[in-house]
Design a protein around this motif. Sequence first.
Motif, PDB file in Angstrom:
ATOM      1  N   GLN A   1       8.905  -7.020  -4.871  1.00 21.39           N
ATOM      2  CA  GLN A   1       7.487  -7.238  -4.619  1.00 21.39           C
ATOM      3  C   GLN A   1       6.687  -7.124  -5.915  1.00 21.39           C
ATOM      4  N   ARG A   2       7.051  -6.134  -6.683  1.00 20.27           N
ATOM      5  CA  ARG A   2       6.367  -5.906  -7.944  1.00 20.27           C
ATOM      6  C   ARG A   2       6.511  -7.112  -8.865  1.00 20.27           C
ATOM      7  N   LYS A   3       7.729  -7.651  -8.893  1.00 24.09           N
ATOM      8  CA  LYS A   3       7.962  -8.836  -9.717  1.00 24.09           C
ATOM      9  C   LYS A   3       7.054  -9.973  -9.289  1.00 24.09           C
ATOM     10  N   ALA A   4       6.991 -10.204  -8.003  1.00 21.14           N
ATOM     11  CA  ALA A   4       6.141 -11.267  -7.477  1.00 21.14           C
ATOM     12  C   ALA A   4       4.706 -11.059  -7.942  1.00 21.14           C
TER      13      ALA A   4
ATOM     14  N   LEU B   1       6.790  16.182  -1.567  1.00 19.68           N
ATOM     15  CA  LEU B   1       6.222  15.150  -0.699  1.00 19.68           C
ATOM     16  C   LEU B   1       4.744  14.907  -1.017  1.00 19.68           C
ATOM     17  N   ARG B   2       4.000  15.971  -1.174  1.00 16.90           N
ATOM     18  CA  ARG B   2       2.572  15.790  -1.454  1.00 16.90           C
ATOM     19  C   ARG B   2       2.369  15.097  -2.797  1.00 16.90           C
ATOM     20  N   LYS B   3       3.161  15.522  -3.777  1.00 20.41           N
ATOM     21  CA  LYS B   3       3.086  14.876  -5.089  1.00 20.41           C
ATOM     22  C   LYS B   3       3.410  13.387  -4.957  1.00 20.41           C
ATOM     23  N   ASP B   4       4.458  13.095  -4.220  1.00 17.74           N
ATOM     24  CA  ASP B   4       4.842  11.701  -4.014  1.00 17.74           C
ATOM     25  C   ASP B   4       3.680  10.908  -3.410  1.00 17.74           C
ATOM     26  N   PHE B   5       3.098  11.447  -2.373  1.00 19.27           N
ATOM     27  CA  PHE B   5       2.011  10.735  -1.704  1.00 19.27           C
ATOM     28  C   PHE B   5       0.794  10.594  -2.598  1.00 19.27           C
ATOM     29  N   SER B   6       0.637  11.546  -3.506  1.00 20.84           N
ATOM     30  CA  SER B   6      -0.534  11.487  -4.383  1.00 20.84           C
ATOM     31  C   SER B   6      -0.474  10.270  -5.300  1.00 20.84           C
ATOM     32  N   TYR B   7       0.750   9.758  -5.535  1.00 18.31           N
ATOM     33  CA  TYR B   7       0.862   8.556  -6.365  1.00 18.31           C
ATOM     34  C   TYR B   7       0.392   7.319  -5.602  1.00 18.31           C
ATOM     35  N   LEU B   8       0.469   7.393  -4.292  1.00 16.68           N
ATOM     36  CA  LEU B   8       0.050   6.248  -3.484  1.00 16.68           C
ATOM     37  C   LEU B   8      -1.458   6.226  -3.291  1.00 16.68           C
ATOM     38  N   GLY B   9      -2.049   7.415  -3.322  1.00 17.04           N
ATOM     39  CA  GLY B   9      -3.474   7.532  -3.058  1.00 17.04           C
ATOM     40  C   GLY B   9      -3.733   8.779  -2.243  1.00 17.04           C
ATOM     41  N   SER B  10      -4.943   8.977  -1.834  1.00 18.57           N
ATOM     42  CA  SER B  10      -5.278  10.156  -1.030  1.00 18.57           C
ATOM     43  C   SER B  10      -5.336   9.765   0.433  1.00 18.57           C
ATOM     44  N   TYR B  11      -4.191   9.778   1.061  1.00 18.69           N
ATOM     45  CA  TYR B  11      -4.121   9.290   2.430  1.00 18.69           C
ATOM     46  C   TYR B  11      -4.137  10.406   3.474  1.00 18.69           C
ATOM     47  N   GLY B  12      -4.210  11.647   3.034  1.00 20.03           N
ATOM     48  CA  GLY B  12      -4.215  12.750   3.984  1.00 20.03           C
ATOM     49  C   GLY B  12      -5.616  13.297   4.228  1.00 20.03           C
TER      50      GLY B  12
ATOM     51  N   SER C   1      -5.971 -11.093 -16.621  1.00 20.62           N
ATOM     52  CA  SER C   1      -5.712 -10.484 -17.921  1.00 20.62           C
ATOM     53  C   SER C   1      -4.882  -9.212 -17.740  1.00 20.62           C
ATOM     54  N   GLU C   2      -4.878  -8.356 -18.783  1.00 17.26           N
ATOM     55  CA  GLU C   2      -3.961  -7.217 -18.771  1.00 17.26           C
ATOM     56  C   GLU C   2      -4.317  -6.098 -17.797  1.00 17.26           C
ATOM     57  N   ALA C   3      -5.594  -5.903 -17.607  1.00 20.44           N
ATOM     58  CA  ALA C   3      -6.061  -4.733 -16.859  1.00 20.44           C
ATOM     59  C   ALA C   3      -5.575  -4.706 -15.410  1.00 20.44           C
ATOM     60  N   VAL C   4      -4.787  -5.680 -15.032  1.00 17.48           N
ATOM     61  CA  VAL C   4      -4.344  -5.750 -13.645  1.00 17.48           C
ATOM     62  C   VAL C   4      -3.469  -4.574 -13.245  1.00 17.48           C
ATOM     63  N   ILE C   5      -2.620  -4.149 -14.190  1.00 17.81           N
ATOM     64  CA  ILE C   5      -1.813  -2.980 -13.869  1.00 17.81           C
ATOM     65  C   ILE C   5      -2.661  -1.732 -14.039  1.00 17.81           C
ATOM     66  N   GLN C   6      -3.372  -1.387 -12.988  1.00 12.21           N
ATOM     67  CA  GLN C   6      -4.159  -0.168 -13.043  1.00 12.21           C
ATOM     68  C   GLN C   6      -3.507   0.829 -12.114  1.00 12.21           C
ATOM     69  N   THR C   7      -3.529   2.074 -12.519  1.00 10.39           N
ATOM     70  CA  THR C   7      -2.898   3.042 -11.640  1.00 10.39           C
ATOM     71  C   THR C   7      -3.780   3.230 -10.415  1.00 10.39           C
TER      72      THR C   7
ATOM     73  N   GLY D   1       3.021   2.411 -11.837  1.00 10.04           N
ATOM     74  CA  GLY D   1       2.551   3.783 -11.828  1.00 10.04           C
ATOM     75  C   GLY D   1       3.268   4.700 -10.869  1.00 10.04           C
ATOM     76  N   ILE D   2       4.115   4.172  -9.997  1.00 10.23           N
ATOM     77  CA  ILE D   2       4.845   5.037  -9.076  1.00 10.23           C
ATOM     78  C   ILE D   2       6.215   5.351  -9.647  1.00 10.23           C
ATOM     79  N   PRO D   3       6.507   6.646  -9.856  1.00 12.82           N
ATOM     80  CA  PRO D   3       7.797   7.029 -10.439  1.00 12.82           C
ATOM     81  C   PRO D   3       8.966   6.548  -9.592  1.00 12.82           C
ATOM     82  N   GLU D   4      10.047   6.177 -10.254  1.00 15.25           N
ATOM     83  CA  GLU D   4      11.260   5.743  -9.564  1.00 15.25           C
ATOM     84  C   GLU D   4      11.718   6.740  -8.517  1.00 15.25           C
TER      85      GLU D   4
END
Lengths: 253, 253
Positions: B216-219, A58-69, B229-235, A15-18
């Motif tokens: 890490q993701r591969k691991a 930056l905020r968009k990037d962090f939003s993919y990780l979660g709400s850490y702010g 099961s499949e639901a493991v990849i959750q955003t 779910g985290i963009p490259e």
Amino acid sequence: MATGRTHRPATRSRGIPEATVARLPLYLRALTALSERSVPTVSSEELAAAAGVNSAKLRKDFSYLGSYGTRGVGYDVEYLVYQISRELGLTQDWPVVIVGIGNLGAALANYGGFASRGFRVAALIDADPAMAGKPVAGIPVQHTDDLEKIIDENGVSIGVIATPAGAAQQVCDRLVAAGVTSILNFAPTVLSVPDGVDVRKVDLSIELQILAFHEQRKAGEEAEAAGESEAVIQTPKESGKGPDGDVPAVMPA
Amino acid sequence: MATGRTHRPATRSRGIPEATVARLPLYLRALTALSERSVPTVSSEELAAAAGVNSAKLRKDFSYLGSYGTRGVGYDVEYLVYQISRELGLTQDWPVVIVGIGNLGAALANYGGFASRGFRVAALIDADPAMAGKPVAGIPVQHTDDLEKIIDENGVSIGVIATPAGAAQQVCDRLVAAGVTSILNFAPTVLSVPDGVDVRKVDLSIELQILAFHEQRKAGEEAEAAGESEAVIQTPKESGKGPDGDVPAVMPA
DNA sequence: TTGTGTGAACTTGTTCACAGCA
DNA sequence: TGCTGTGAACAAGTTCACACAA
């Protein structure tokens, strides 16, 4: 190379963009610097400036990780350092081998930035028997013959290739066969790897060529600013089917 | 840094997308190899394979340069080599200076890939007086004091920074003040430069960190393939406003 | 009031699929 | 017939702008 599936299992890994992943190390570096100065919190604006990006990104990037702010406040430096480290997998130790201990390999072995980020140079490998046993950056160079053994014994999954171009694919194949699944390639060649193996490449000459392109463009713009009117920047396509356009007669036999 | 205009004058330089520009050196390398083997023509399919991209992308890229192929046949190797070289500005000579002659700087000075692409190492510069005069890769190292003079006398517009992080910004400022407008930065710092100056950076540790992320993701996926099961990849967003999700309780003071 | 978090608009990049030229 | 060149569909990435939490 020509396998059916796409090279990377998914375009967005977990779910985290490259593009975001590629910037996380940048944020981490900036945060580490703040942490060392015992700065407790940063705003997206400040951190973005330190990392050389804009704050929206930056905020968009962090939003993919979660709400850490914390709204109205900013981000807790230590907490973010930990979260990003964890996300990047840097909370664990990654043993790496460097293959090809020439000038570049030696430079890499000596590079301090690895150790501080959870990477440990587990072994140096070179094909030259004369190198064997000689210490580089305090680590004795081992011969290519033992490559498989070294990979196996050290549980290495990341390999760095700093050999000449001609040897790179062969080294790559052996690394992969021995269990390496991530490769950082400094040799100026395209490496073929099976599915599931990641390759990143660093090509010094390519970077310079990209700079040269822009440099040339600047020179063109200057000339233009001097005399000519606007129409100077014409796309090559405009002369499309025309006899020659600005194309010099170099078409060979 | 915080000037009004966007950093690069235009997102597409002279109509050619950045992404395409970044791939031209790749095509050029593949073409050069073909040229050396005296191969007269290539199809987009063949060339794409050699360059490690897909053929549709390659054709699209070339379409930005013009119509240099022949339908039903392919591309003339020599002609394309010339066209791409010209586009990249490699038909002219680019004198470059390398600042910071440590392990990495020395490796760069010795790197053969430069000379063969129209880049000429005009000078090596280091801050250590003990280095002055010592030849590296056949070129005597000069002292930082003379930086401005060296840039000027050699008409250098491209600089390579291989100094420690602490010195990089200062060196950068001096290079820019002396007339350098393109910088390749190996120091792990964000450089601030005025508008009109291009910076590209190569950060070895960042590349490894990106690999570590995927590793890490591969691991994780392996573990998953074993049991869950499949639901493991959750955003991560799915646990958005939830109490904690998978976030360990590490939030510091 | 301040600065995060994020939908929505926009830009850039990639892939598809096929018309059309050699 | 074979392969280029390219519109059109799609996907990824960036920026905008503002609701909303602290």
